[in-house]
Design an enzyme around this catalytic site. Structure first.
Site, PDB file in Angstrom:
ATOM      1  N   ARG A  65      16.331   8.137  29.281  1.00  0.00           N
ATOM      2  CA  ARG A  65      15.380   8.433  28.195  1.00  0.00           C
ATOM      3  C   ARG A  65      14.077   8.964  28.799  1.00  0.00           C
ATOM      4  O   ARG A  65      13.357   9.722  28.165  1.00  0.00           O
ATOM      5  CB  ARG A  65      15.151   7.186  27.328  1.00  0.00           C
ATOM      6  CG  ARG A  65      14.178   7.407  26.186  1.00  0.00           C
ATOM      7  CD  ARG A  65      14.443   6.493  24.973  1.00  0.00           C
ATOM      8  NE  ARG A  65      14.820   5.149  25.317  1.00  0.00           N
ATOM      9  CZ  ARG A  65      13.979   4.212  25.800  1.00  0.00           C
ATOM     10  NH1 ARG A  65      12.701   4.490  25.981  1.00  0.00           N
ATOM     11  NH2 ARG A  65      14.428   3.013  26.084  1.00  0.00           N
ATOM     12  N   TYR A 118      10.163  27.507   9.531  1.00  0.00           N
ATOM     13  CA  TYR A 118      11.555  27.037   9.412  1.00  0.00           C
ATOM     14  C   TYR A 118      11.622  25.915   8.362  1.00  0.00           C
ATOM     15  O   TYR A 118      10.711  25.090   8.286  1.00  0.00           O
ATOM     16  CB  TYR A 118      11.988  26.546  10.792  1.00  0.00           C
ATOM     17  CG  TYR A 118      13.369  25.968  10.855  1.00  0.00           C
ATOM     18  CD1 TYR A 118      14.487  26.790  10.809  1.00  0.00           C
ATOM     19  CD2 TYR A 118      13.552  24.593  10.988  1.00  0.00           C
ATOM     20  CE1 TYR A 118      15.756  26.256  10.877  1.00  0.00           C
ATOM     21  CE2 TYR A 118      14.823  24.057  11.067  1.00  0.00           C
ATOM     22  CZ  TYR A 118      15.920  24.892  11.007  1.00  0.00           C
ATOM     23  OH  TYR A 118      17.170  24.357  11.082  1.00  0.00           O
ATOM     24  N   ASP A 190       6.278  28.177  17.437  1.00  0.00           N
ATOM     25  CA  ASP A 190       7.743  28.124  17.505  1.00  0.00           C
ATOM     26  C   ASP A 190       8.217  29.513  17.943  1.00  0.00           C
ATOM     27  O   ASP A 190       8.092  30.479  17.198  1.00  0.00           O
ATOM     28  CB  ASP A 190       8.296  27.751  16.123  1.00  0.00           C
ATOM     29  CG  ASP A 190       9.826  27.608  16.112  1.00  0.00           C
ATOM     30  OD1 ASP A 190      10.491  28.229  16.978  1.00  0.00           O
ATOM     31  OD2 ASP A 190      10.350  26.905  15.236  1.00  0.00           O
ATOM     32  N   LYS A 215      19.639  27.658  19.848  1.00  0.00           N
ATOM     33  CA  LYS A 215      19.826  29.038  19.424  1.00  0.00           C
ATOM     34  C   LYS A 215      20.010  29.952  20.642  1.00  0.00           C
ATOM     35  O   LYS A 215      21.023  29.867  21.316  1.00  0.00           O
ATOM     36  CB  LYS A 215      18.655  29.465  18.539  1.00  0.00           C
ATOM     37  CG  LYS A 215      18.303  28.452  17.440  1.00  0.00           C
ATOM     38  CD  LYS A 215      19.370  28.322  16.383  1.00  0.00           C
ATOM     39  CE  LYS A 215      19.112  27.196  15.402  1.00  0.00           C
ATOM     40  NZ  LYS A 215      17.796  27.137  14.799  1.00  0.00           N
TER      41      LYS A 215
HETATM   42  C1  LIG Z   1      17.013  26.201  14.262  1.00  0.00           C
HETATM   43  C2  LIG Z   1      15.539  26.295  14.289  1.00  0.00           C
HETATM   44  C3  LIG Z   1      14.748  25.142  14.433  1.00  0.00           C
HETATM   45  C4  LIG Z   1      15.360  23.766  14.517  1.00  0.00           C
HETATM   46  O1  LIG Z   1      16.104  23.581  15.676  1.00  0.00           O
HETATM   47  P1  LIG Z   1      17.363  22.560  15.768  1.00  0.00           P
HETATM   48  O2  LIG Z   1      17.798  22.712  17.173  1.00  0.00           O
HETATM   49  O3  LIG Z   1      18.347  22.977  14.749  1.00  0.00           O
HETATM   50  O4  LIG Z   1      16.811  21.200  15.469  1.00  0.00           O
HETATM   51  C5  LIG Z   1      13.386  25.304  14.478  1.00  0.00           C
HETATM   52  N1  LIG Z   1      12.811  26.519  14.367  1.00  0.00           N
HETATM   53  C6  LIG Z   1      13.533  27.630  14.215  1.00  0.00           C
HETATM   54  C7  LIG Z   1      12.834  28.948  14.107  1.00  0.00           C
HETATM   55  C8  LIG Z   1      14.920  27.567  14.165  1.00  0.00           C
HETATM   56  O5  LIG Z   1      15.627  28.680  13.999  1.00  0.00           O
END
Ligand SMILES: *Cc1c(COP(=O)(O)O)cnc(C)c1O
Length: 410
Positions: A65, A118, A190, A215
């Site tokens: 952790r 998001y 982000d 992603k």
């Molecule tokens: C998918 C996504 C998230 C969230 O990520 P997870 O790995 O699904 O928790 C946050 N911001 C954007 C722009 C995303 O496409």
């Protein structure tokens, strides 16, 4: 810090870094790849050594952790790609986002963001932060007067996402970072859509850059993860939040993400190229009402995108005439397509906003965000561009032939 890799950090281009960064220190037995260390805890020569490692006086590991060698190799790699002092990995993108916000916000604080974040992030702002008496001010994404006025009123965090999901709006990060600095607020960005290949928010004045590693970084839709990068002092706080709150990244997922990042630059360059060609193709199609892609000269923020990005990315969205009926006909007919909720994978993925990014929202909430029921997100894969365009052509012909005339010009 990883001194052996300093040369890579200083001199190499981003593709070379994607392959080599952060790896050597973590290899064992002469293996050429970072191993997956599946051990939740660690053994020591004696209690003194254990004590030194536990107190951070000696390098080493105590418990997963807190840290794990495979996870650390991933953190090193992304740290170098984003040009950050430190990076902290999480079990998902949302864990990284939520931990970043909770690390730096306390009751009475104010966060300024945009309406187009998001869907999950939006829920943190509207549902969870208010519960801890943090005020979330969500501005119209394209309204700089509103954003700057709200920031100037005073806030602790300015939270941005550019390009946005799924509308592909672009926010001028440098401009809003200046406004944030003036009131001493931290800027979080982000960067999931752009990836470090196409955008480096830290260079534009951001303090924290966040990725859903699920992603593009992983790139193969088989691992979940998230990561936050920034200055060492800030990352220490994020690390402390993670070690106590517990959303640590699994070593096996970390390995898959490391493997994915090795081809990140190749994938993203191909996807960016194809997305541009597909955007131009779809712009010509009578069934397509609108194409959202920052690379198009017709995109309202094309100039900002051109300035702050190295490439416009692999995602576009389109509005289909005939709304959800047309989307259903089209998705059914596509051959090189996953109809799925993720993005950034090697396969092309189609997803209506209604069932993907904004599935948590009601119809009214989507309408308020300007997300029409005919909005379809396309995450372009690494297939040959011509095949993807031919696939779209036959699917659109099918829609044309089967859509009731009455809905055509809706
Ligand atoms: C998918 C996504 C998230 C969230 O990520 P997870 O790995 O699904 O928790 C946050 N911001 C954007 C722009 C995303 O496409």
């Amino acid at each position: 810090m990883n001194r052996k890799q300093e040369g890579i950090k200083m001199n190499a281009h981003i593709g070379t870094k994607s392959v080599w960064a952060g790896e050597k220190e973590f290899r064992v037995f002469g293996g050429t790849q970072v191993p997956v260390i599946m051990s939740v805890a660690y053994d020591y020569q004696d209690v003194d050594e254990w004590y030194d490692v536990a107190l951070g006086l000696k390098p080493g590991y105590t418990y997963n952790r807190m840290s794990n060698p495979t996870v650390k190799a991933f953190e090193e790699k992304i740290r170098m790609l984003e040009g950050a002092e430190a990076a902290i990995a999480f079990s998902s993108g949302m864990a990284a986002i939520s931990a970043s916000l909770h690390t730096f916000l306390k009751p009475g604080d104010r966060v300024v963001s945009v309406k187009d974040t998001y869907g999950g992030t939006n829920k943190i702002f509207t549902e969870f932060l208010p519960r801890m008496h943090v005020q979330s001010v969500l501005c119209n994404t394209e309204d700089y007067a509103e954003l700057e006025a709200e920031i100037a009123k005073g806030c602790q965090v300015v939270y941005l996402e550019s390009p946005t999901n799924p509308t592909l709006k672009i926010t001028d990060i440098e401009r809003l970072a200046k406004a944030a600095k003036a009131v001493g607020a931290l800027v979080m960005v982000d960067n999931t859509f752009a990836t470090p290949i196409n955008q480096n928010p830290l260079k534009l004045g951001a303090d924290l850059v966040i990725h859903s590693a699920t992603k593009y970084l992983s790139g193969h839709a088989d691992a979940m993860g998230g990561v936050v990068c920034g200055a060492a002092g800030l990352m220490e706080k994020v690390y402390h939040y993670r070690e106590i709150n517990g959303a640590a990244l699994d070593p096996w997922a970390a390995y898959l993400i490391i493997r994915g990042i090795k081809t990140l630059h190749l994938r993203v360059r191909q996807q960016t190229q194809s997305a541009m060609a597909i955007a131009r193709y779809l712009q010509q199609q009578p069934l397509i009402e609108a194409v959202n892609y920052p690379g198009l000269e017709t995109h309202p923020h094309h100039d900002v995108a051109k300035r702050q990005m190295n490439g416009y990315g692999g995602i576009l969205s389109v509005v289909l005439k005939g709304g959800m009926e047309a989307i259903k006909l089209m998705l059914h007919k596509l051959q090189y397509a996953n109809r799925a909720g993720n993005l950034g994978a090697v396969e092309t993925i189609y997803g209506p906003a209604r069932t993907t990014s904004h599935v948590e929202c009601t119809l009214e909430e989507r309408q308020a965000l300007g997300i029409s029921e005919g909005l379809l997100r396309i995450s372009v894969g690494i297939e040959d561009t011509e095949d993807l365009i031919a696939d779209l052509a036959q699917a659109l012909a099918h829609v044309e032939a089967n859509l009731p005339v009455s809905t055509h010009n809706k």
